[in-house]
Design an enzyme around this catalytic site. Structure first.
Site, PDB file in Angstrom:
ATOM      1  N   SER A 147      46.990  -1.274  -3.780  1.00 15.88           N
ATOM      2  CA  SER A 147      45.550  -1.455  -3.981  1.00 15.88           C
ATOM      3  C   SER A 147      45.330  -2.323  -5.211  1.00 15.88           C
ATOM      4  O   SER A 147      46.098  -3.243  -5.479  1.00 15.88           O
ATOM      5  CB  SER A 147      44.900  -0.061  -4.114  1.00 15.88           C
ATOM      6  OG  SER A 147      43.519  -0.194  -4.257  1.00 15.88           O
ATOM      7  N   SER A 148      44.335  -1.999  -6.009  1.00 15.97           N
ATOM      8  CA  SER A 148      44.053  -2.767  -7.226  1.00 15.97           C
ATOM      9  C   SER A 148      43.055  -1.998  -8.069  1.00 15.97           C
ATOM     10  O   SER A 148      42.211  -1.268  -7.526  1.00 15.97           O
ATOM     11  CB  SER A 148      43.444  -4.124  -6.864  1.00 15.97           C
ATOM     12  OG  SER A 148      42.946  -4.761  -8.032  1.00 15.97           O
ATOM     13  N   TYR A 162      37.063  -9.280  -2.512  1.00 22.65           N
ATOM     14  CA  TYR A 162      38.411  -8.751  -2.777  1.00 22.65           C
ATOM     15  C   TYR A 162      38.310  -7.288  -3.220  1.00 22.65           C
ATOM     16  O   TYR A 162      39.019  -6.417  -2.705  1.00 22.65           O
ATOM     17  CB  TYR A 162      39.077  -9.594  -3.870  1.00 22.65           C
ATOM     18  CG  TYR A 162      40.409  -9.070  -4.337  1.00 22.65           C
ATOM     19  CD1 TYR A 162      41.560  -9.230  -3.557  1.00 22.65           C
ATOM     20  CD2 TYR A 162      40.541  -8.400  -5.561  1.00 22.65           C
ATOM     21  CE1 TYR A 162      42.791  -8.751  -3.984  1.00 22.65           C
ATOM     22  CE2 TYR A 162      41.774  -7.917  -5.994  1.00 22.65           C
ATOM     23  CZ  TYR A 162      42.895  -8.097  -5.209  1.00 22.65           C
ATOM     24  OH  TYR A 162      44.116  -7.620  -5.635  1.00 22.65           O
ATOM     25  N   LYS A 166      39.758  -3.658  -1.469  1.00 18.92           N
ATOM     26  CA  LYS A 166      40.639  -2.680  -2.108  1.00 18.92           C
ATOM     27  C   LYS A 166      39.975  -1.306  -2.198  1.00 18.92           C
ATOM     28  O   LYS A 166      40.649  -0.276  -2.121  1.00 18.92           O
ATOM     29  CB  LYS A 166      41.063  -3.182  -3.494  1.00 18.92           C
ATOM     30  CG  LYS A 166      41.930  -4.447  -3.458  1.00 18.92           C
ATOM     31  CD  LYS A 166      43.228  -4.242  -2.686  1.00 18.92           C
ATOM     32  CE  LYS A 166      44.155  -5.442  -2.779  1.00 18.92           C
ATOM     33  NZ  LYS A 166      45.434  -5.255  -2.061  1.00 18.92           N
TER      34      LYS A 166
HETATM   35  P1  NDP Z   1      51.563 -13.001  -4.305  1.00 18.38           P
HETATM   36  O1  NDP Z   1      50.633 -14.076  -3.885  1.00 18.38           O
HETATM   37  O2  NDP Z   1      52.638 -13.309  -5.286  1.00 18.38           O
HETATM   38  O3  NDP Z   1      52.210 -12.311  -3.031  1.00 18.38           O
HETATM   39  C1  NDP Z   1      51.443 -12.037  -1.910  1.00 18.38           C
HETATM   40  C2  NDP Z   1      52.337 -11.803  -0.728  1.00 18.38           C
HETATM   41  O4  NDP Z   1      51.515 -11.505   0.410  1.00 18.38           O
HETATM   42  C3  NDP Z   1      53.174 -13.013  -0.405  1.00 18.38           C
HETATM   43  O5  NDP Z   1      54.476 -12.609  -0.091  1.00 18.38           O
HETATM   44  C4  NDP Z   1      52.481 -13.596   0.820  1.00 18.38           C
HETATM   45  O6  NDP Z   1      53.419 -14.215   1.681  1.00 18.38           O
HETATM   46  C5  NDP Z   1      51.941 -12.333   1.488  1.00 18.38           C
HETATM   47  N1  NDP Z   1      50.849 -12.650   2.400  1.00 18.38           N
HETATM   48  C6  NDP Z   1      49.593 -13.060   2.107  1.00 18.38           C
HETATM   49  N2  NDP Z   1      48.913 -13.315   3.235  1.00 18.38           N
HETATM   50  C7  NDP Z   1      49.763 -13.068   4.264  1.00 18.38           C
HETATM   51  C8  NDP Z   1      49.654 -13.164   5.684  1.00 18.38           C
HETATM   52  N3  NDP Z   1      48.536 -13.562   6.299  1.00 18.38           N
HETATM   53  N4  NDP Z   1      50.731 -12.841   6.425  1.00 18.38           N
HETATM   54  C9  NDP Z   1      51.884 -12.447   5.852  1.00 18.38           C
HETATM   55  N5  NDP Z   1      52.043 -12.328   4.514  1.00 18.38           N
HETATM   56  C10 NDP Z   1      50.992 -12.642   3.746  1.00 18.38           C
HETATM   57  O7  NDP Z   1      50.608 -11.850  -4.875  1.00 18.38           O
HETATM   58  P2  NDP Z   1      50.905 -10.404  -5.504  1.00 18.38           P
HETATM   59  O8  NDP Z   1      52.330 -10.078  -5.517  1.00 18.38           O
HETATM   60  O9  NDP Z   1      50.128 -10.372  -6.744  1.00 18.38           O
HETATM   61  O10 NDP Z   1      50.128  -9.499  -4.440  1.00 18.38           O
HETATM   62  C11 NDP Z   1      50.694  -8.357  -3.827  1.00 18.38           C
HETATM   63  C12 NDP Z   1      49.631  -7.283  -3.726  1.00 18.38           C
HETATM   64  O11 NDP Z   1      49.278  -6.847  -5.041  1.00 18.38           O
HETATM   65  C13 NDP Z   1      48.327  -7.748  -3.064  1.00 18.38           C
HETATM   66  O12 NDP Z   1      47.872  -6.754  -2.175  1.00 18.38           O
HETATM   67  C14 NDP Z   1      47.372  -7.894  -4.242  1.00 18.38           C
HETATM   68  O13 NDP Z   1      46.036  -7.718  -3.865  1.00 18.38           O
HETATM   69  C15 NDP Z   1      47.876  -6.766  -5.140  1.00 18.38           C
HETATM   70  N6  NDP Z   1      47.470  -6.871  -6.538  1.00 18.38           N
HETATM   71  C16 NDP Z   1      47.878  -7.927  -7.321  1.00 18.38           C
HETATM   72  C17 NDP Z   1      47.477  -8.012  -8.629  1.00 18.38           C
HETATM   73  C18 NDP Z   1      47.885  -9.143  -9.523  1.00 18.38           C
HETATM   74  O14 NDP Z   1      47.317  -9.274 -10.636  1.00 18.38           O
HETATM   75  N7  NDP Z   1      48.846  -9.956  -9.158  1.00 18.38           N
HETATM   76  C19 NDP Z   1      46.602  -6.986  -9.240  1.00 18.38           C
HETATM   77  C20 NDP Z   1      46.250  -5.917  -8.337  1.00 18.38           C
HETATM   78  C21 NDP Z   1      46.675  -5.876  -7.051  1.00 18.38           C
HETATM   79  P3  NDP Z   1      53.297 -15.710   2.279  1.00 18.38           P
HETATM   80  O15 NDP Z   1      52.521 -16.535   1.318  1.00 18.38           O
HETATM   81  O16 NDP Z   1      54.728 -16.112   2.442  1.00 18.38           O
HETATM   82  O17 NDP Z   1      52.619 -15.510   3.593  1.00 18.38           O
END
Ligand code: NDP
Length: 279
Positions: A147-148, A162, A166
């Site tokens: 989540s977030s 967004y 969440k």
């Molecule tokens: P990244 O952008 O680094 O990673 C996101 C991942 O989600 C990638 O592997 C991407 O893969 C995948 N993804 C996105 N859309 C799709 C899709 N349509 N199909 C398949 N895969 C998908 O972001 P984070 O690691 O930061 O995000 C991970 C989680 O953490 C998310 O749910 C985000 O909301 C949450 N989060 C992040 C925070 C932050 O500050 N970073 C804070 C709070 C929560 P690909 O591009 O290869 O498709």
């Protein structure tokens, strides 16, 4: 013996960021892992990082799939069961945000962004969980949703859609937890604060913008009291804890906040983040 020996984990969004760190950690701790994302090059980087730890190649299954589609989700579940024969741990991590191409925020942001963000951050979690359910019930497994802190209770006018996705996910965590514990499956979540990942780029922010915001937060105690933006492994450690039934068996339907203290003060809301990002 490693704590996840004999377990099979599927980590969505493991081609980058938090999902990658989680897949690497679970594999290092003994799990067989399915890793996935749309970007095959970045997915291969995750695989190589796992193999670098000395883990056998047949403990890793890399599946390129678009989670926003039912076909992508079917491919993910079917290939995991075909390769490993079971599923013990589902980490619903994939997610993103979208900034409006014309810079509009809040209620002015185009509703197509609302549809896109709900589709990946929420709808795909519902349908993937439905598809995984029979296997998780069989294994008496665990689900960890990512989540977030944006879910609230504070307002998020700059990232409204967004944040709404969440908040919905948190309700999904609570409700499915009660549903599925009757079948022996635990559901929990982690709520990260700011974490350095690929999310800035994925959102369509200019290169370096997320890092600029992170360093602003780090230097303002009312944004992050600990003075440090999160690393993906900080969140991966919480996910592993929630996936480990020995350590967290009595935690059901909760979301554990991991944010360096941000939600205790929530001073981020006092600053105009869009002007920091775009100046
Ligand atoms: P990244 O952008 O680094 O990673 C996101 C991942 O989600 C990638 O592997 C991407 O893969 C995948 N993804 C996105 N859309 C799709 C899709 N349509 N199909 C398949 N895969 C998908 O972001 P984070 O690691 O930061 O995000 C991970 C989680 O953490 C998310 O749910 C985000 O909301 C949450 N989060 C992040 C925070 C932050 O500050 N970073 C804070 C709070 C929560 P690909 O591009 O290869 O498709």
């Amino acid at each position: 013996m490693a704590r996840f020996n004999g377990k099979v984990a599927l980590v969505t969004g493991s081609s980058n960021g938090i999902g990658r760190a989680t897949a690497v950690l679970l594999a290092q701790e003994g799990a067989k892992v399915t890793i996935t994302g749309r970007n095959s090059e970045r997915l291969e980087e995750t695989k190589q990082e796992i193999l670098k730890s000395g883990i056998a190649a047949d403990h890793v299954l890399a599946v390129v799939a678009d989670l926003a589609t039912e076909e992508g989700q079917d491919k993910l579940i079917n290939s995991t069961i075909q390769k490993f024969g079971r599923l013990d741990i589902l980490v619903n991590n994939a997610g993103t945000a979208f900034i409006d191409s014309q810079g509009r925020v809040g209620i002015d942001q185009d509703v197509s962004d609302y549809d896109k963000v709900m589709r990946i951050n929420m709808r795909s979690v519902v349908t993937l969980t439905q598809k995984a359910k029979e296997h998780l019930v069989k294994a008496k497994g665990e689900i960890v949703n990512v989540s977030s802190v944006a879910a609230g209770p504070q307002a998020q006018p700059d990232m409204m859609y967004y944040a709404m996705s969440k908040a919905a996910l948190d309700q999904f965590t609570r409700s499915t937890a009660v549903n599925l514990i009757q079948h022996g499956v635990r559901v929990n979540a982690v709520s990260p604060g700011g974490v350095t990942t690929g999310i800035g780029e994925a959102m369509g922010l200019p290169a370096g913008a997320f890092e600029k915001m992170a360093s602003f937060w780090e230097s303002h105690k009312e944004c992050i009291p600990s003075g440090k933006i999160g690393e993906p492994v900080d969140i991966a450690n919480v996910i592993a804890f929630l996936a480990d039934r020995k350590l967290s068996s009595y935690i059901i339907g909760q979301s554990i906040v991991a944010d360096g203290g941000s939600t205790l003060v929530m001073g981020m809301q006092a600053h105009d983040m869009m002007s920091i990002l775009t100046s």
